[in-house]
Write a protein that holds these residues in place. Structure first.
Motif, mmCIF file in Angstrom:
data_model
loop_
_atom_site.group_PDB
_atom_site.id
_atom_site.type_symbol
_atom_site.label_atom_id
_atom_site.label_comp_id
_atom_site.label_asym_id
_atom_site.label_seq_id
_atom_site.Cartn_x
_atom_site.Cartn_y
_atom_site.Cartn_z
ATOM 1 N N GLU A 1 6.200 -4.048 -14.468
ATOM 2 C CA GLU A 1 5.167 -3.025 -14.425
ATOM 3 C C GLU A 1 4.645 -2.852 -12.999
ATOM 4 N N LEU A 2 4.344 -1.616 -12.671
ATOM 5 C CA LEU A 2 3.661 -1.280 -11.422
ATOM 6 C C LEU A 2 2.236 -0.872 -11.747
ATOM 7 N N ASP A 3 1.277 -1.574 -11.167
ATOM 8 C CA ASP A 3 -0.136 -1.275 -11.369
ATOM 9 C C ASP A 3 -0.657 -0.625 -10.093
ATOM 10 N N VAL B 1 0.849 -1.193 0.000
ATOM 11 C CA VAL B 1 0.000 0.000 0.000
ATOM 12 C C VAL B 1 0.885 1.243 0.000
ATOM 13 N N ALA B 2 0.306 2.348 -0.430
ATOM 14 C CA ALA B 2 1.018 3.627 -0.464
ATOM 15 C C ALA B 2 0.003 4.752 -0.382
ATOM 16 N N GLU B 3 0.468 5.897 0.092
ATOM 17 C CA GLU B 3 -0.357 7.107 0.108
ATOM 18 C C GLU B 3 0.144 8.038 -0.980
ATOM 19 N N LEU B 4 -0.731 8.370 -1.932
ATOM 20 C CA LEU B 4 -0.374 9.234 -3.046
ATOM 21 C C LEU B 4 -1.469 10.275 -3.235
ATOM 22 N N GLU B 5 -1.088 11.539 -3.254
ATOM 23 C CA GLU B 5 -2.020 12.653 -3.468
ATOM 24 C C GLU B 5 -3.177 12.647 -2.484
ATOM 25 N N GLY B 6 -2.930 12.165 -1.256
ATOM 26 C CA GLY B 6 -3.982 12.149 -0.256
ATOM 27 C C GLY B 6 -4.968 11.012 -0.400
ATOM 28 N N PHE B 7 -4.631 9.984 -1.182
ATOM 29 C CA PHE B 7 -5.507 8.837 -1.373
ATOM 30 C C PHE B 7 -4.767 7.559 -0.976
ATOM 31 N N LEU B 8 -5.537 6.573 -0.514
ATOM 32 C CA LEU B 8 -4.983 5.248 -0.264
ATOM 33 C C LEU B 8 -4.832 4.529 -1.596
ATOM 34 N N CYS B 9 -3.642 3.998 -1.854
ATOM 35 C CA CYS B 9 -3.368 3.307 -3.112
ATOM 36 C C CYS B 9 -2.870 1.895 -2.821
ATOM 37 N N ALA B 10 -3.298 0.968 -3.649
ATOM 38 C CA ALA B 10 -2.809 -0.405 -3.623
ATOM 39 C C ALA B 10 -1.936 -0.614 -4.855
ATOM 40 N N VAL B 11 -0.732 -1.149 -4.642
ATOM 41 C CA VAL B 11 0.252 -1.277 -5.724
ATOM 42 C C VAL B 11 0.548 -2.749 -5.955
ATOM 43 N N LEU B 12 0.459 -3.187 -7.195
ATOM 44 C CA LEU B 12 0.823 -4.543 -7.599
ATOM 45 C C LEU B 12 2.066 -4.463 -8.464
ATOM 46 N N ALA B 13 3.137 -5.127 -8.039
ATOM 47 C CA ALA B 13 4.401 -5.136 -8.775
ATOM 48 C C ALA B 13 4.554 -6.470 -9.487
ATOM 49 N N ASP B 14 4.691 -6.421 -10.806
ATOM 50 C CA ASP B 14 4.852 -7.624 -11.629
ATOM 51 C C ASP B 14 6.276 -7.654 -12.167
ATOM 52 N N PRO B 15 7.166 -8.480 -11.586
ATOM 53 C CA PRO B 15 8.557 -8.503 -12.054
ATOM 54 C C PRO B 15 8.716 -9.142 -13.427
ATOM 55 N N VAL B 16 7.763 -9.934 -13.871
ATOM 56 C CA VAL B 16 7.859 -10.541 -15.201
ATOM 57 C C VAL B 16 7.640 -9.488 -16.282
ATOM 58 N N ALA B 17 6.575 -8.706 -16.141
ATOM 59 C CA ALA B 17 6.295 -7.649 -17.112
ATOM 60 C C ALA B 17 7.023 -6.355 -16.784
ATOM 61 N N TYR C 1 5.630 1.599 -16.448
ATOM 62 C CA TYR C 1 6.376 0.613 -17.233
ATOM 63 C C TYR C 1 7.871 0.823 -16.992
ATOM 64 N N LEU C 2 8.547 -0.223 -16.522
ATOM 65 C CA LEU C 2 9.949 -0.111 -16.121
ATOM 66 C C LEU C 2 10.875 -1.034 -16.904
ATOM 67 N N LYS C 3 10.383 -1.673 -17.946
ATOM 68 C CA LYS C 3 11.199 -2.648 -18.673
ATOM 69 C C LYS C 3 12.421 -1.998 -19.311
ATOM 70 N N SER C 4 12.319 -0.728 -19.691
ATOM 71 C CA SER C 4 13.434 -0.056 -20.369
ATOM 72 C C SER C 4 14.397 0.599 -19.399
ATOM 73 N N TRP C 5 14.216 0.361 -18.088
ATOM 74 C CA TRP C 5 15.039 1.024 -17.092
ATOM 75 C C TRP C 5 15.618 -0.023 -16.155
ATOM 76 N N PRO C 6 16.782 -0.566 -16.471
ATOM 77 C CA PRO C 6 17.368 -1.653 -15.672
ATOM 78 C C PRO C 6 17.607 -1.285 -14.211
#
Length: 576
Positions: free
Chosen positions: A408-410, A390-406, A426-431
């Motif tokens: 990507e952070l959702d 979980v994370a707090e962003l812009e005053g909202f509760l956010c749920a973050v899913l990290a997919d190491p295969v793709a 999208y983080l595939k281009s950033w090692p």
């Protein structure tokens, strides 16, 4: 002015209300004429006094004129409909309270907090000199303002006042820029050292501030940050040097936990400390910070068994109290704080439930609850490499899913009782920010352009959702590139954080140790090529370099420039 025209006859009863139009000329005009002849005669003929005590209502349609009599009755007259209604009537009078026949014991009042007189503090702060001093102090750094309390009693009273602290916080955050502090090991003193990121880029600190232990920092919560190591938690205001230490209760069992095959788990989570999960919150009812600590004494992912304890630390009174455990086990990622609530992501590998959910804690009521996750995050199985937090962003509760295969952070946002997708990163281009080798946490959203501040614990970067690229990045495991060739590029590193100038620094004064893979290539070169901070003699061995590699970089921490702190509790005086 009210003119009473009642002559004592049932057919005659009139009240006139005149208004003074011009104070200088004395011109009057008839504002209202209230005819009382149509009402019960005894209501207005028997009393010796009929008095208009005021009116209420702002608009013409809502205006009412209040009339009281010495018979202890109160009426409301509507000038629009010319009607009269009873709003209060006292039929009996206590014989013990004898009053004059003409007394009227009613008045109108307004609920407010206006004091009868000014306090000494208000009188002192209302002088022209105090107002000028206040405006000057608002524009100084928090550390300087805190020290100026020693100048005189008047300045101390001004700086300690609640109104000034609130105005200082608003003034320092008008630009809404993200403020980042780098936290390092205290040099020659207990605790930690702090340096703003822009100042570190201009002049790195000494090597002695590097950590040799795991350190995790919270986001700012009502002006204070929590800095945690395995044995202690520190409550800090890094701007003024305020610090309080909380020692963890009991000893934590150091166990080597095994994870299911195929389940992603980095070897070193930079956002977790030992087997505890601690969060900093604020109780809005008593205006006090609270530390909530969930400590695991047993984790067995094979049998799904666990044992944890939960404790609360009231920061003002320094009291620790045990609390019932949460309904679900939580994972090792830190919680998110939002409006009196702390939130954790549950651990689906422990307990009876194999689905993810969010555990909430109401600090004011000390009650745990469970919030369902988005379906894509709630679903989990042993073979899934994805992890969530979980994370707090812009005053909202956010749920973050990290997919190491793709790679990507959702990111999903909880708003108006439902989940909506907020960002896809999208983080595939950033090692350097690859989810295969790092845990990447979105720290904040830049309010000026919507870019996402990402952290791996060793690297910071600003991700542009429109271009789907990381435009700025900063590595914290080596010194900034202040060579003449790269000095211009340094000016573009996180400019939104207030970095406007970089001073060239000699390479021999480099702060950061290279990572281990760099040591492998540097070991074959002469020790002089490593710089003075990497080698002091030609006889240094590769093993010495490996030992030096245990040093960790400074930890990035978001902060608020403010004057918040807890004063020491006064000592009780005893008679001898």
């Amino acid at each position: 002015m009210v003119r009473d025209l009642c002559s004592g006859l049932p057919t005659c009863g009139m009240l006139e209300i005149w208004k003074l139009e011009d104070y200088s000329s004395g011109d009057w005009s008839l504002n209202h004429r209230i005819d009382l002849s149509g009402y019960v005669p005894s209501e207005f003929l028997e009393p010796q006094v009929v008095k208009v005590i005021g009116s209420f209502g702002n608009s013409k349609s809502s205006k009412r004129i209040i009339i009281a009599t010495s018979k202890h009755k109160v009426f409301a007259y509507d000038p629009t409909s010319e009607t009269l209604g009873t709003i209060h009537s006292t039929m009996e009078i206590q014989t013990s309270h004898q009053i004059e026949p003409s007394d009227i014991r009613f008045s109108l009042w307004k609920e407010s907090l206006m004091p009868v007189h000014k306090t000494k503090e208000e009188v002192a702060l209302s002088s022209p000199l105090a107002k000028v001093t206040r405006e000057i102090l608002l524009r100084l750094p928090a550390e300087s303002v805190h020290e100026f309390k020693l100048v005189c009693k008047q300045w101390s009273r001004l700086i300690r006042s609640e109104s000034f602290s609130h105005a200082f916080l608003l003034h320092k955050n008008m630009d809404r820029r993200l403020k980042i502090m780098l936290v390092g090991k205290g040099s020659g003193q207990p605790g930690f050292s702090f340096i703003p990121l822009n100042k570190w880029l201009q002049k790195p600190t000494c090597q002695n501030t590097l950590f040799d232990m795991k350190v995790v920092c919270s986001k700012p919560c009502h002006g204070l940050n929590l800095v945690s190591i395995e044995e202690k938690d520190y409550l800090y205001n890094p701007c003024i040097g305020f610090r309080r230490i909380h020692f963890n209760r009991g000893s934590v069992l150091n166990q080597q936990w095994k994870f299911p095959a195929g389940c992603f788990q980095p070897e070193n989570n930079p956002f977790a400390v030992g087997s505890k999960n601690v969060g900093l919150g604020f109780n809005p009812l008593i205006q006090e910070h609270v530390i909530v600590e969930i400590c695991f004494h047993l984790k067995d992912y094979n049998s799904r068994q666990y044992y944890l304890i939960c404790s609360l630390w009231d920061c003002n009174y320094r009291q620790v109290r045990q609390h019932l455990p949460p309904p679900l086990p939580v994972n090792d990622m830190p919680p998110a704080y939002l409006e009196g609530m702390l939130y954790w992501m549950s651990e689906p590998r422990l307990g009876q439930s194999d689905k993810r959910a969010i555990v909430s804690f109401n600090i004011a009521t000390s009650v745990f609850d469970v919030i369902p996750c988005p379906l894509c995050i709630a679903t989990w199985n042993d073979s899934s490499p994805c992890y969530a937090f979980v994370a707090e962003l812009e005053g909202f509760l956010c749920a973050v899913l990290a997919d190491p295969v793709a790679d990507e952070l959702d990111i999903w946002k909880w708003e108006l009782g439902q989940w909506n997708r907020a960002y896809k990163i999208y983080l595939k281009s950033w090692p350097d920010f690859s989810l295969r080798t790092n845990i990447v946490v979105p720290l904040a959203i830049d309010p000026t352009d919507g870019r996402v501040l990402l952290s791996t614990g060793r690297k910071l970067g600003l991700y542009n959702p429109l271009k789907q690229e990381i435009e700025n990045s900063l590595s914290l495991d080596q010194s900034p590139p202040f060579t003449p060739k790269k000095q211009a590029s340094c000016l573009r590193v996180l400019p939104e954080l207030g970095i406007t100038k970089c001073t060239p620094i000699d390479k021999s004064s480099s702060l950061w140790e290279p990572s281990l893979d760099r040591y492998e290539s540097f070991a074959q070169t002469s020790s002089a090529s490593l710089g003075e901070n990497l080698s002091n003699s030609n006889s240094q061995t590769k093993e010495d370099l490996r030992m030096s590699c245990k040093l960790m970089p400074l930890v990035p921490m978001l902060y608020e420039e403010n004057l918040t702190y807890y004063p020491c509790r006064p000592k009780l005086r005893q008679l001898e």
